[in-house]
Design an enzyme around this catalytic site. Structure first.
Site, mmCIF file in Angstrom:
data_model
loop_
_atom_site.group_PDB
_atom_site.id
_atom_site.type_symbol
_atom_site.label_atom_id
_atom_site.label_comp_id
_atom_site.label_asym_id
_atom_site.label_seq_id
_atom_site.Cartn_x
_atom_site.Cartn_y
_atom_site.Cartn_z
ATOM 1 N NE ARG A 89 20.913 52.358 67.718
ATOM 2 C CZ ARG A 89 20.799 52.820 69.340
ATOM 3 N NH1 ARG A 89 21.836 53.290 69.222
ATOM 4 N NH2 ARG A 89 19.837 53.437 69.726
ATOM 5 C CB SER A 99 14.467 49.775 66.097
ATOM 6 O OG SER A 99 14.313 49.724 67.359
ATOM 7 C CD GLU A 130 19.021 48.714 65.259
ATOM 8 O OE1 GLU A 130 19.974 49.024 66.197
ATOM 9 O OE2 GLU A 130 18.451 50.098 64.388
#
Length: 351
Positions: free
Chosen positions: A160, A239, A343
């Site tokens: 990520r 998420s 995130e």
């Protein structure tokens, strides 16, 4: 190029949160994108880039600068080589590659947002991430005022993360190029156990591309991870927290905390993450810390379908969302000594 003033930004995000931008520019070509960026940079005006809006948490006060909505289009296949304009809808692009019989991104079906965001976040799901298929990223370099082509090896991809996320004020992604696989209509080898189980096969097997995509879409929909304007569980950024990556020492300390809280037989998820690192599940941590599906009494709550999604139930503010995120983060840290990291990108606010 369309220009609006005091324009609402909430409708451009999947959270449907955030105040207005002083100036909103919508660009439909690469040249328009570059022109808008140069104008903002030359004037010293703060710049916010918006693609699909699926990874943004914008302050209630809005954005005191220029918000640039990248709405470019372009889908080009040359054999197994794919080029996408930054503004292309990612989920639609995945569907088109499946229709073309090409494997490599089929398990990322249903992920909201635009193609240009995928290398920034190194987007991934169900055992695939774009780092494995991206070959080049074409971007405008705000430092040198040039358009550059960056090979995948220089993108700094990790979980990520990428060099674009590391240095968010430098590059504006214009196009992304991929190398896909012609496997005779079959998917790439399945890397995610949940997907393999749902398909009734073993990890490492291949299945027809359409079956892989359809299965992933069903799995995502069951977790509220496929956009539906009528379903408040999808008024989210997917998420909200990344899965923590722990050193060996941190992992041992974490296991001790788990045993103290849940008993010696508790077995938290653990996956090798290279170089002696271990990745565990943020969703597991949130649930075991007491934040179960549907947690909350206000207008921002945990999804009723998935503990990793924080949602706007229709009347939330950004501050409502952040209060919930801070409560969850603090609770997980108190329970297990692990600090969750958000995130989505925050604009004008922070956890």
């Amino acid at each position: 190029m369309q220009v609006r003033h005091d324009a609402p930004l909430a409708p451009l995000t999947t959270f449907r949160l955030g105040g207005p931008a002083r100036r909103l520019v919508t660009a439909t070509t690469d040249d328009e994108v570059i022109t808008a960026v140069r104008e903002a940079d030359d004037a010293g005006t703060p710049l916010l880039l918006i693609g699909g809006g699926s990874n943004l948490v914008i302050a209630d006060k809005g954005f005191e600068g220029t918000a640039l909505r990248i709405a470019t289009t372009g889908f080009r296949l040359d054999g197994t080589r794919l080029e996408l304009a930054a503004g292309e809808n990612w989920s639609d692009a995945v569907a088109r590659t499946v229709e073309a019989g090409l494997a490599g991104i089929e398990c990322m079906a249903g992920i909201p947002g635009s193609a240009g965001a995928t290398p920034i976040q190194n987007v991934g799901a169900y055992g695939q991430e774009v780092a494995t298929t991206v070959t080049e990223v074409v971007a405008y370099d705000r430092h040198t005022c040039e358009t550059v082509t960056i090979p995948a090896a220089d993108c700094g991809f990790s979980y990520r993360h990428s060099r674009f996320k590391q240095d968010p004020t430098r590059f504006v992604v214009l196009r992304v190029r991929f190398e896909l696989e012609d496997a005779g209509g079959l998917s790439a080898p399945l890397r995610y156990a949940e997907t393999a189980r749902a398909l009734g096969v073993e990890a490492g097997d291949r299945v027809p591309l359409a079956r892989a995509r359809e299965t992933v879409l069903k799995l995502r929909a069951g977790k509220g991870m496929v956009l539906d304007p009528e379903d408040h569980d999808t008024w989210s950024a997917g998420s909200f927290f990344t899965n923590p990556v722990l050193t060996a020492a941190e992992h041992e300390a974490f296991l001790r905390r788990v045993a103290e809280r849940l008993g010696p037989d508790a077995a938290p998820p653990a996956y090798p993450a290279g170089d002696g690192l271990f990745k565990t599940s943020a969703a597991w941590l949130i649930d075991k810390a007491g934040f179960t599906k549907g947690y909350g009494t206000g207008p921002a709550r945990i999804s009723t379908k998935h503990t990793l999604a924080l949602t706007n139930r229709g009347a939330a503010t950004t501050e409502d969302l952040l209060a919930l995120a801070r409560e969850v983060r603090a609770g997980v840290h108190e329970a297990f000594g692990v600090t969750l990291v958000n995130e989505p990108v925050t604009v004008g606010v922070s956890l």
